[in-house]
Write an enzyme that holds these catalytic residues in place. Sequence first.
Site, short mmCIF file in Angstrom:
data_model
loop_
_atom_site.label_atom_id
_atom_site.label_comp_id
_atom_site.label_asym_id
_atom_site.label_seq_id
_atom_site.Cartn_x
_atom_site.Cartn_y
_atom_site.Cartn_z
N ASP A 110 -28.83 3.98 14.98
CA ASP A 110 -29.55 2.70 14.93
C ASP A 110 -28.57 1.54 14.97
OD1 ASP A 110 -32.64 3.22 13.87
OD2 ASP A 110 -31.26 4.74 13.12
N GLU A 133 -35.01 -5.20 15.03
CA GLU A 133 -35.52 -4.48 13.86
C GLU A 133 -34.43 -4.31 12.81
OE1 GLU A 133 -37.87 -0.35 12.73
OE2 GLU A 133 -37.03 -0.62 14.73
N ASP A 173 -35.72 -3.08 19.90
CA ASP A 173 -35.81 -1.96 18.97
C ASP A 173 -34.71 -1.00 19.39
OD1 ASP A 173 -36.35 0.13 17.32
OD2 ASP A 173 -38.51 0.10 17.64
N LEU A 175 -33.57 1.78 18.18
CA LEU A 175 -33.84 3.21 18.08
C LEU A 175 -35.23 3.39 17.50
CD1 LEU A 175 -31.41 5.96 16.63
CD2 LEU A 175 -33.87 6.22 16.95
N ASP A 176 -36.17 3.65 18.36
CA ASP A 176 -37.53 3.91 17.89
C ASP A 176 -37.67 5.41 17.64
OD1 ASP A 176 -40.24 2.58 17.53
OD2 ASP A 176 -40.75 4.33 18.73
N THR A 178 -36.86 6.93 14.52
CA THR A 178 -35.65 7.37 13.81
C THR A 178 -35.88 8.66 13.03
OG1 THR A 178 -34.88 5.08 13.62
CG2 THR A 178 -33.87 6.68 12.16
#
Length: 218
Positions: A110, A133, A173, A175-176, A178
């Site tokens: 992330d 995010e 975003d 890393l969607d 996670t």
Amino acid sequence: MAPMGIRLSPLGMAVFCLLGLGVLYHLYSGFLAGRFAFFMLSEPAAGGPETPHGSAPGGAVDLRELLAVSVLAAVRGGEEVKRVREGNVLNAKAKGKTREGADEQLTTGDLLSNRRMFYLLKGAFPAVQINSEERVDTADQETVSWDRSIPEDIKQKIQPKEVPAESVTVWIDPLDATQEYTEDLRQYVTTMVCVAVNGKPVIGVIHKPFSSYTGTFM
């Protein structure tokens, strides 16, 4: 609805809700056809003026260039996500709770993806507001350059279009999915970018780093 095989976090859902609202807005206002035609127009005729790369004089932004950088940012972020997962150095920790009460995970993937995506976009368009995010730590600032190239498929389909820089907002975003990432469910993992002009979504990019799929929604 998300593409098959993709699970979206609350931010991911917000990105696609924004895109959906934009479509509904244009459908009911009668401007959808005009907007779609703008994005699907071919290059200007030979000999016509070409919009300079980057932010134009007067604080304007070329949306075609912003799309190209958004695609590159999603791909570069995905490279970090993939590298961390394959190296199995996630360093996962809980950063809070989801609405369902489960731990919301944060990993090295992330953070590195966020840093790469944010500073690539910020370096190319410094006057544009960029929201993420994840928190952007200025101590980790890095220079991520854009070579100012625009992919041929974007050149062929999209005409240059300038808008005031202050009217543009970008959401990323890094890393969607996670949680799925920590469980090695790679097919659900994505990186995403959404661009709005005056609050109306005009660009969406979703990239799946483990399959090299990149989709654009305009």
